[in-house]
Design an enzyme around this catalytic site. Sequence first.
Site, PDB file in Angstrom:
ATOM      1  N   ARG A 122       1.037  -1.258  -0.073  1.00  0.00           N
ATOM      2  CA  ARG A 122       0.004   0.029   0.028  1.00  0.00           C
ATOM      3  C   ARG A 122       0.816   1.056  -0.070  1.00  0.00           C
ATOM      4  NH1 ARG A 122      -5.678  -0.971   3.278  1.00  0.00           N
ATOM      5  NH2 ARG A 122      -6.713  -2.255   1.691  1.00  0.00           N
ATOM      6  N   GLN A 127      -1.502   2.356  -5.945  1.00  0.00           N
ATOM      7  CA  GLN A 127      -2.928   2.430  -5.623  1.00  0.00           C
ATOM      8  C   GLN A 127      -3.810   1.958  -6.581  1.00  0.00           C
ATOM      9  OE1 GLN A 127      -3.839   6.660  -4.693  1.00  0.00           O
ATOM     10  NE2 GLN A 127      -3.258   6.318  -2.563  1.00  0.00           N
ATOM     11  N   ASP A 130      -4.161  -1.770  -6.594  1.00  0.00           N
ATOM     12  CA  ASP A 130      -4.632  -2.341  -5.237  1.00  0.00           C
ATOM     13  C   ASP A 130      -5.868  -3.222  -5.386  1.00  0.00           C
ATOM     14  OD1 ASP A 130      -5.315  -3.115  -2.557  1.00  0.00           O
ATOM     15  OD2 ASP A 130      -5.000  -1.068  -1.788  1.00  0.00           O
ATOM     16  N   SER A 133      -8.451  -3.249  -2.595  1.00  0.00           N
ATOM     17  CA  SER A 133      -9.459  -2.340  -2.267  1.00  0.00           C
ATOM     18  C   SER A 133     -10.725  -2.408  -3.259  1.00  0.00           C
ATOM     19  CB  SER A 133      -8.538  -0.864  -2.564  1.00  0.00           C
ATOM     20  OG  SER A 133      -7.794  -0.686  -1.274  1.00  0.00           O
ATOM     21  N   TYR A 228      -2.336  -0.693   6.876  1.00  0.00           N
ATOM     22  CA  TYR A 228      -3.294  -1.689   7.410  1.00  0.00           C
ATOM     23  C   TYR A 228      -3.511  -1.784   9.104  1.00  0.00           C
ATOM     24  CZ  TYR A 228      -2.638  -4.340   2.827  1.00  0.00           C
ATOM     25  OH  TYR A 228      -3.026  -4.476   1.382  1.00  0.00           O
TER      26      TYR A 228
END
Length: 376
Positions: A122, A127, A130, A133, A228
Amino acid sequence: MIVGVPKETAPAERRVALVASALGKLLESGVEVHVQSGAGQASGSDDASYEAAGARVQPDSNALFDSADLLACVQPPALELCEHMREGQMLVCLLQPYANLELVQRLAERGVTSFALDLMPRITRAQSMDILSAMSTVTGYESVLIAACALPKFFPMLMTAAGTIKPARVLVIGAGVAGLQAIATARRLGAVVEAFDVRAAAKEQVESLGARFVEQERAEDAETAGGYAKEQTAEQLAAQRRLLGEHIAASDVVITTALVPGKRAPVLISAEQVKGMRPGSVIVDLAAEQGGNCELTRAGEVAEVHGVQIHGPVNLASAMPADASRMFARVLGTYLLHLVREGELVLDFEDPLVSDVVVTHQGAIVHEAVRGAVDG
């Protein structure tokens, strides 16, 4: 390089790793794409749409495995399919290596280079890659729909000829991507929403969605450098259960999303707290596949205890295969384009987007933490 997209073998898996509409940039990069016949049917990409996009359709898994240099899957292939994989072949998927140590060992023995998308770091430049997500957006949304269908009352406040109906009260535990999407969806349906998270940064995000943040006084921020939630001590978990007790009892719906990567999910709702909930209340435990945040959760089942329904959904993202597959394909495509140079995959182990994600390579388990789990 040929990227092969097989039909998923996991039970009830309806997603596909690459949809037809996501192939354009990959093909432009010099990559060739082969797809097993029927692989995308449930997600809205039939064989004809793949062919129209420029892919080649293979009749079965044997032909696909034989032709592909890299296999792109949603879930890891069944263990027996490893026998069809050859040295130097590559596999990219949600490998979940800590839960599939035998598979990891077999991939290493076969000389397969495997990428675990669920280990993507992360960091800012990752991004758009990911996948967790992306899939959490789906599961957070779905969790509220499950609750709304199971709850024996309305979510929104209603003014009716029979009087005013109060809105449902929803508590979301864990305000990561899934939790935030659950908050937003419950708010759209008109519920009064509270949320709890051990990460201090979550407060602003929760309140921006119109929910109330349940705050723990003098609590240590439990966010890792990677964004996290980190594992909590027994004392910290006990304090959280005490804090959440009265909020759980007052809620019509509790949605739990608390996970710690590579660990069993923390138990945040005890059997005694379930007993204290009103009959007809609903718990949707999105951590069911990792043991559950509720002591009474049974993965893949709906339990009813003291009149409270406890849902333990598994593979929830597969319930929305069209959009989930489009999101998966967009993220996977971005990652592959990051690695491809002139039509070939180039691995730079100085890049954390490679070193943190590659699990097996050249006959060995190269991911240090996964190797430790195998050896331990």
